[in-house]
Write a protein that holds these residues in place. Structure first.
Motif, short mmCIF file in Angstrom:
data_model
loop_
_atom_site.label_atom_id
_atom_site.label_comp_id
_atom_site.label_asym_id
_atom_site.label_seq_id
_atom_site.Cartn_x
_atom_site.Cartn_y
_atom_site.Cartn_z
N SER A 126 -2.44 -10.10 0.04
CA SER A 126 -1.88 -9.81 -1.11
C SER A 126 -3.42 -8.97 -2.46
O SER A 126 -2.20 -8.29 -3.40
CB SER A 126 -1.37 -11.15 -1.74
N HIS A 127 -3.85 -8.71 -1.91
CA HIS A 127 -4.97 -8.23 -2.84
C HIS A 127 -4.65 -7.02 -2.99
O HIS A 127 -4.38 -6.30 -1.91
CB HIS A 127 -6.72 -8.50 -2.14
N GLY A 128 -4.94 -6.55 -4.22
CA GLY A 128 -4.58 -5.29 -4.85
C GLY A 128 -3.26 -4.86 -4.30
O GLY A 128 -2.34 -3.10 -4.84
N LYS A 129 -1.82 -5.44 -4.04
CA LYS A 129 -0.34 -4.87 -4.08
C LYS A 129 0.33 -5.72 -5.21
O LYS A 129 -0.32 -5.82 -5.82
CB LYS A 129 -0.13 -5.80 -2.30
N SER A 130 1.37 -4.80 -4.81
CA SER A 130 1.62 -4.82 -5.99
C SER A 130 2.98 -6.25 -5.79
O SER A 130 2.97 -5.91 -4.54
CB SER A 130 2.84 -3.81 -6.73
N LEU A 131 3.55 -6.65 -6.21
CA LEU A 131 4.83 -7.05 -6.54
C LEU A 131 6.02 -7.05 -5.17
O LEU A 131 6.33 -7.38 -3.99
CB LEU A 131 5.13 -8.60 -7.33
#
Lengths: 220, 220
Positions: A126-131
């Protein structure tokens, strides 16, 4: 508890509150422990299960995609999950849990226990990603997994095939597939609670009537 | 409770279970009564509230529209609600609760108590209709109500305007609007529980790990 809250809940419990209060209360079952409740009335059905598994990604997309981060990135305190975290967890399930375990049951039966879940992988993922990126990724992986599930062409006699869970012991393929679907619902349940938590003060005295604000997570 | 379930839950509570168990448990807060939890961290915000209210109809549409009736029309036993019933209840809220009460606050202040909810009207409303019809009707009414809410051009000083609830006493306009949104989440929470209930036997031993199957509705 303040007096208004206690009296409102008491009135609701005994069916004497304002009519709309009763929407929150399950009249006949509110005080019965979970283990004594009657059986759910559905047997396992593969198509019903796939229908529910198919609906989750588009439901989360519809619910979360256009919400401000005040709803989607807030949690319930230290070591708890936000809606963003929950979607990341669902992605990891698609990668490492459900279909790999189904394949293990078909290939190894009870001879080999399932691998445990890797939670660090979820955080890396999930790190650095948008929802929206996570929602798209979840939808893509779920679609691929359901395609693979259909390609297995499971027959009713396959549903009783057995595997070995590292903590629970012997489980069946149908139990695994049913759990995949109810795991979605558990996290939809959690997600509604986490978002409700953000307004627990804003609703003022109405908090007494809003069941979602009284949920403790059912972890114990 | 069977031994495997008790030991798994105990292990999860103390962070010693398989990693993936912990997703169900809120480690720091699982045993704290609701009234002592810290404050939610969002103050009331009109745009955040409208964003959530806007997302509910499309989320319910995405979740429910293509599911078999085994999921959408089953309840938890006598006098409990199915997802179909819940959507009917949300429709009645749009018709008779939220915006009529907002208008009453602006027009009458504390001088006149809100009208109570008419539950018979809900049953009449849903009778003979399909779930897609109810979902469309809910979306239409919610859209009209949010349009009317925007047309009020509320200013921050309006949020503290006061009305009179027949049971709770004095409430403010912002509390009413926040409750409108959290009432959606309460019923999303309920809906996930009602659907989960249908597979409470099908999941087998995994029921110990699926929080949604341990929810009693928080009505008391």
């Amino acid at each position: 508890m303040q007096q208004w809250a206690a009296s409102a809940l008491r009135a609701a419990k005994y069916g004497k509150g304002p009519d709309w209060v009763a929407c929150i209360v399950r009249p006949a079952q509110a005080s019965i422990p979970a283990r004594t409740l009657p059986r759910g009335n559905m047997g396992f059905d593969l198509e019903d299960t796939i229908a529910l598994l198919s609906s989750t990604p588009r439901s989360l997309h519809a619910l979360l995609r256009d919400l401000p981060q005040a709803w989607t990135h807030a949690n319930e305190g230290p070591k708890t999950w936000s809606p963003f975290d929950i979607v990341g967890h669902l992605i990891q399930g698609e990668r490492t849990d459900w279909m790999p375990r189904a394949r293990m049951i078909l290939e190894h039966g009870e001879n080999r226990a399932f691998d445990p879940f890797d939670r660090l992988a979820q955080e890396r993922e999930s790190h650095g990603k948008s929802l929206p990126e996570l929602l798209d990724q979840f939808a893509q992986l779920r679609s691929e997994n359901l395609h693979a599930l259909r390609a297995m062409k499971l027959q009713p006699e396959d549903f009783d095939r057995r595997g070995r869970h590292p903590a629970l012991g012997i489980v069946t393929l149908s139990q695994l597939l049913a759990t995949w679907a109810i795991h979605d619902l558990t996290h939809l349940h959690q997600l509604s609670r986490v978002m409700g938590y953000q307004y627990r003060e804003a609703v003022g005295p109405w908090s007494a009537y809003l069941g979602v604000l009284h949920c403790q997570g059912h972890g114990s």
